[in-house]
Design a protein around this motif. Sequence first.
Motif: not given
Lengths: 304, 124
Positions: B121, B114-118, B12-13, B124, B10
């Motif tokens: 700053e 690999i999904p990068n979901m990061l 939603s982050i 968020v 998701t």
Amino acid sequence: MRQDNSSDLANQYYDLATDFFEYGWGESFHFATMHKGESFEHAIAKHEYRIALKLRIEPGEKVLDMGCGVGGPARNIATFTEAEITGLNINDYQIQRARELTKAAGVDHLCEFVKGDFCKAPLESETFDKAYAIEASCHAADLSKVYREAYRMLKPGGLFASYEWVMTDKYDPTNPYHKQLKEEIMLGDGLPDINSIETVLHAVKSNGFELLETADMVEHSPVPWYSVMQPRWTLADFKITPLGRWLTHVALMGLELVGFAPSGSVKVHRTLCKGADSLVNGGKEGVFSPMFLVVARKPGKPTQ
Amino acid sequence: MKLLTHNMLTSSIIKGVKKGFPLGIAATDIKVSEVDFNPDFIKKMIPKLEWSAICEAAESIGHLDGLPKELAPDYETDEDFLKKAHHVIMEVEIKEGDLICPETGRKFPIKNGIPNMLLKEDEV
Ligand SMILES: C[S@@+](CC[C@H](N)C(=O)[O-])C[C@H]1O[C@@H](n2cnc3c(N)ncnc32)[C@H](O)[C@@H]1O
């Protein structure tokens, strides 16, 4: 923001340390309870199976590994339980390595990896049957966030287990030697702080979990967990003995000079050695444990 | 990344994003590889999935491959169905591309599977 600093701190630490760990430690980056005559690999695997046991993982369940390293525990628990494990890790280098090793081991049908932050996880709520963290939540500046996220992502009735790094009740903050030990561990292992048992229990309960079990596994380790970092003279353990460390160090310095080892290797190696020494000292003094086991349950009736 | 994993991701982050599910997929490299068929595993997995999101995702990358969009009540005994489900959730893998937040259009790169979901700053 403090949070982001702690993520950066962990990342920088692991960018540099991963190769050293894999070389000296294997594919699982944690400690273990040890018994007489038990091999290191066996002890490490047993420490992981204990998580599977406490979580009562069944085939076909969805399980989350928070802070999965290069995936050693995830692969081991997946093949043991035949559950589907998702590894979450913030460190790019490790997660790429995790995938490579998982493919090579032929367990990619059971383990997948997502790059993300376990304090703000990019995963749907009420998704996992079980979740665990092995010596990973220690990297969070605010432990409560890890428990909050674990709780959110678990289905009702879901279980969570963690090996926490803690300063034990023997730790006396007014004792200068204790303080020094704590600071050395933080520095040597790239940590923002080390939690007390009280802080851990607060994180569990304040986020809604029902506490099922706690145990300082150090007390269940007849051979001290830190003995793997002390002098021993078998060939396999050579690299983490003082002499082996020194030789590795000198060898790296040579490689770095002629440009083969990435520059900074020597410095990292020295930091890691110092980190290892401070862990041994903290362990001997009884003020530090890397295996305070927490097992908790999200209340509610289990759903599919 | 398999569709099994896509099914639980998701966005939603991101600040202000409500649901962030399911993420759109723009795949540039898809690999299909054979995985041993384990009917019990698939049977257990299906009720744990958002089925419509699986079908939508599979269709969007051109790999619905005959999978019915509706879960039949007797799917557990339908071997043909289980095999198709197995194929879609276990054998189709997105190696390169982007995941796309359905609300903001923010892209999350998939690199080497690999999904990068990061997030940065300020997101968020
Ligand atoms: C001591 S290692 C343990 C790894 C693994 N659990 C094992 O036992 O092999 C700690 C791990 O936590 C990860 N980590 C630290 N902070 C994180 C964060 N905010 N989100 C996700 N992973 C994180 C590190 O990248 C590292 O892989």
